[in-house]
Design an enzyme around this catalytic site. Structure first.
Site, PDB file in Angstrom:
ATOM      1  N   GLY A  34     -15.481  27.795 -28.471  1.00  0.00           N
ATOM      2  CA  GLY A  34     -15.575  27.588 -26.981  1.00  0.00           C
ATOM      3  C   GLY A  34     -15.919  26.497 -26.397  1.00  0.00           C
ATOM      4  O   GLY A  34     -15.500  26.223 -25.439  1.00  0.00           O
ATOM      5  N   HIS A  35     -16.906  25.701 -27.141  1.00  0.00           N
ATOM      6  CA  HIS A  35     -17.087  24.190 -26.825  1.00  0.00           C
ATOM      7  C   HIS A  35     -15.762  23.509 -26.638  1.00  0.00           C
ATOM      8  O   HIS A  35     -15.786  22.666 -25.995  1.00  0.00           O
ATOM      9  CB  HIS A  35     -18.155  23.753 -27.707  1.00  0.00           C
ATOM     10  CG  HIS A  35     -19.404  24.314 -27.678  1.00  0.00           C
ATOM     11  ND1 HIS A  35     -19.926  24.970 -28.742  1.00  0.00           N
ATOM     12  CD2 HIS A  35     -20.464  24.343 -26.613  1.00  0.00           C
ATOM     13  CE1 HIS A  35     -21.229  25.348 -28.266  1.00  0.00           C
ATOM     14  NE2 HIS A  35     -21.407  25.192 -26.998  1.00  0.00           N
ATOM     15  N   GLN A  59     -35.715  23.473 -21.284  1.00  0.00           N
ATOM     16  CA  GLN A  59     -34.955  24.744 -20.884  1.00  0.00           C
ATOM     17  C   GLN A  59     -35.515  26.017 -21.612  1.00  0.00           C
ATOM     18  O   GLN A  59     -34.820  26.931 -21.570  1.00  0.00           O
ATOM     19  CB  GLN A  59     -33.364  24.613 -20.699  1.00  0.00           C
ATOM     20  CG  GLN A  59     -32.895  24.449 -21.885  1.00  0.00           C
ATOM     21  CD  GLN A  59     -31.257  24.302 -21.840  1.00  0.00           C
ATOM     22  OE1 GLN A  59     -30.815  23.109 -21.151  1.00  0.00           O
ATOM     23  NE2 GLN A  59     -30.338  25.107 -21.880  1.00  0.00           N
ATOM     24  N   GLY A 147     -18.833  26.354 -19.142  1.00  0.00           N
ATOM     25  CA  GLY A 147     -17.940  27.638 -19.073  1.00  0.00           C
ATOM     26  C   GLY A 147     -18.573  28.750 -18.462  1.00  0.00           C
ATOM     27  O   GLY A 147     -19.914  28.717 -18.115  1.00  0.00           O
ATOM     28  N   ASP A 150     -21.758  31.080 -19.079  1.00  0.00           N
ATOM     29  CA  ASP A 150     -23.041  30.978 -18.496  1.00  0.00           C
ATOM     30  C   ASP A 150     -22.954  31.100 -17.056  1.00  0.00           C
ATOM     31  O   ASP A 150     -22.929  30.031 -16.511  1.00  0.00           O
ATOM     32  CB  ASP A 150     -23.929  29.572 -19.220  1.00  0.00           C
ATOM     33  CG  ASP A 150     -24.045  29.785 -20.561  1.00  0.00           C
ATOM     34  OD1 ASP A 150     -25.212  30.129 -21.030  1.00  0.00           O
ATOM     35  OD2 ASP A 150     -23.249  29.075 -21.293  1.00  0.00           O
ATOM     36  N   SER A 185     -20.913  31.937 -29.119  1.00  0.00           N
ATOM     37  CA  SER A 185     -21.957  31.448 -28.975  1.00  0.00           C
ATOM     38  C   SER A 185     -22.680  30.816 -30.186  1.00  0.00           C
ATOM     39  O   SER A 185     -22.781  31.261 -31.201  1.00  0.00           O
ATOM     40  CB  SER A 185     -22.991  32.493 -28.471  1.00  0.00           C
ATOM     41  OG  SER A 185     -24.421  32.005 -28.393  1.00  0.00           O
ATOM     42  N   SER A 186     -23.487  29.740 -29.915  1.00  0.00           N
ATOM     43  CA  SER A 186     -24.117  29.349 -31.041  1.00  0.00           C
ATOM     44  C   SER A 186     -25.106  29.874 -31.579  1.00  0.00           C
ATOM     45  O   SER A 186     -25.337  29.796 -33.068  1.00  0.00           O
ATOM     46  CB  SER A 186     -24.859  28.032 -30.539  1.00  0.00           C
ATOM     47  OG  SER A 186     -24.043  27.111 -29.980  1.00  0.00           O
TER      48      SER A 186
HETATM   49  P1  AMP Z   1     -24.258  25.433 -25.011  1.00  0.00           P
HETATM   50  O1  AMP Z   1     -24.166  24.373 -26.031  1.00  0.00           O
HETATM   51  O2  AMP Z   1     -24.499  26.705 -25.248  1.00  0.00           O
HETATM   52  O3  AMP Z   1     -25.442  24.805 -24.045  1.00  0.00           O
HETATM   53  O4  AMP Z   1     -22.929  25.376 -24.150  1.00  0.00           O
HETATM   54  C1  AMP Z   1     -22.343  24.171 -23.574  1.00  0.00           C
HETATM   55  C2  AMP Z   1     -21.137  24.644 -22.740  1.00  0.00           C
HETATM   56  O5  AMP Z   1     -20.266  25.291 -23.527  1.00  0.00           O
HETATM   57  C3  AMP Z   1     -21.727  25.469 -21.368  1.00  0.00           C
HETATM   58  O6  AMP Z   1     -21.124  25.087 -20.366  1.00  0.00           O
HETATM   59  C4  AMP Z   1     -21.246  26.985 -21.696  1.00  0.00           C
HETATM   60  O7  AMP Z   1     -21.076  27.755 -20.731  1.00  0.00           O
HETATM   61  C5  AMP Z   1     -20.043  26.531 -22.728  1.00  0.00           C
HETATM   62  N1  AMP Z   1     -19.721  27.525 -23.416  1.00  0.00           N
HETATM   63  C6  AMP Z   1     -20.480  28.281 -24.433  1.00  0.00           C
HETATM   64  N2  AMP Z   1     -20.152  29.281 -25.139  1.00  0.00           N
HETATM   65  C7  AMP Z   1     -18.570  29.503 -24.527  1.00  0.00           C
HETATM   66  C8  AMP Z   1     -17.536  30.146 -24.851  1.00  0.00           C
HETATM   67  N3  AMP Z   1     -17.872  31.201 -25.728  1.00  0.00           N
HETATM   68  N4  AMP Z   1     -16.545  30.069 -24.083  1.00  0.00           N
HETATM   69  C9  AMP Z   1     -16.387  28.953 -23.251  1.00  0.00           C
HETATM   70  N5  AMP Z   1     -17.398  28.031 -23.021  1.00  0.00           N
HETATM   71  C10 AMP Z   1     -18.469  28.285 -23.695  1.00  0.00           C
END
Ligand code: AMP
Length: 287
Positions: A34-35, A59, A147, A150, A185-186
């Site tokens: 996703g990232h 956060q 993404g 969120d 998701s992480s």
């Molecule tokens: P995070 O590391 O969870 O803060 O996410 C970093 C960015 O990656 C944020 O803009 C999220 O919305 C995006 N993101 C996380 N998971 C996904 C996914 N499954 N598909 C697309 N973007 C994602």
């Protein structure tokens, strides 16, 4: 790929690329496809791509969630190298929040931060606004990539950009999903085998909500989803809401808005999962 940890070094490298288009993807690491989809879009659309990895303490309303958040910097760096990102910015807490720096930026969010995630994670969006504002101030990108996963987060960041008249375009990227529909998701890596197996119910319920729009009321679609998401052992839904995508207000009728989104948050054991689906989006005609 350059790996940079200090703000000064990043700014000096970026200043040597004046007049080039800079794209920026902020993340908290533990990167997945996703990232990487965001990163690849950013690389395609800009001259210089910057991806940050920073697990932002402000956060996390739940300190044990912060402690348990996966940190895999070496592996992340190799994924970003493979994707051919130009700069990995991996600052420490003291770089992002140096002593003496004014901590909070004031943004009028019209209550967007108090609903849904904000109601269950008080203070979460204060932290998100603060860190994204600070990172934008450091990187000064032309385009920011986030993404749809969120949904509330990108809506709030767009509001911040508009209200503060910041010179950056927000690009929102589609949700990337696993083979069975679970949004990547992480946090997924913390799911037990059985919780992981049942987690595809989240996507199934979003799809079902979309398919029932013509035959069922908003209320009954929400009830059906909440019941279904309570069934697997250890599953506890926090909300399944149908909202107007601009205001994030709950709707009572499908006809109430031209931009309808279903948003869901569920505990699967001790892992909190969120997902969403745009059910209807009618483009407004511009003159
Ligand atoms: P995070 O590391 O969870 O803060 O996410 C970093 C960015 O990656 C944020 O803009 C999220 O919305 C995006 N993101 C996380 N998971 C996904 C996914 N499954 N598909 C697309 N973007 C994602």
């Amino acid at each position: 790929m350059e790996i940079i940890k200090s703000v000064e070094e990043l700014q000096s490298v970026l200043s040597s690329h004046k007049k080039k288009k800079i794209g920026f993807v902020p993340t908290m690491g533990a990167l997945h496809s996703g990232h990487i989809a965001l990163v690849k879009k950013c690389i395609r659309e800009n001259d210089i791509s910057v991806c940050s990895i920073f697990v932002n303490p402000t956060q996390f309303n739940d300190k044990s969630d912060l402690k348990k958040y996966p940190r895999t910097l070496e592996h992340d760096a190799s994924l970003l190298e493979e994707a051919k990102v130009d700069i990995l910015f991996a600052p420490g807490v003291k770089d992002v929040y140096p002593k003496g720096q004014k901590k909070t930026v004031k943004v009028k969010l019209d209550g967007l931060d108090k609903k849904l995630e904000g109601a269950f994670r008080p203070g979460h969006f204060d932290g998100v606004v603060q860190v994204v504002h600070r990172l934008l101030d450091i990187v000064k990108p032309d385009k920011l990539y986030m993404g749809q996963k969120d949904f509330q987060q990108f809506t709030i960041i767009q509001k911040m950009i508009d209200n503060l008249k910041m010179k950056v375009d927000l690009v929102v990227c589609d949700i990337q999903r696993d083979y069975d529909g679970l949004a990547l998701s992480s946090r997924n890596r913390r799911l037990t085998q059985s919780k992981r197996k049942w987690s595809n119910l989240i996507y199934m319920n979003l799809l079902r909500a979309k398919s029932l729009m013509k035959s069922e009321s908003v209320d009954s679609v929400k009830k059906i989803a909440l019941e279904s998401l309570s069934l697997p052992p250890g599953f506890k839904p926090e909300y399944f809401s149908i909202i107007d995508g601009h205001t994030l207000e709950e709707v009572e009728d499908w006809k109430e808005s031209n931009y309808l989104v279903a948003l869901v948050a569920v505990w699967a054991g001790d892992v909190r999962l969120i997902d969403n689906m745009i059910l209807k989006k009618v483009k407004s005609r511009s003159k």
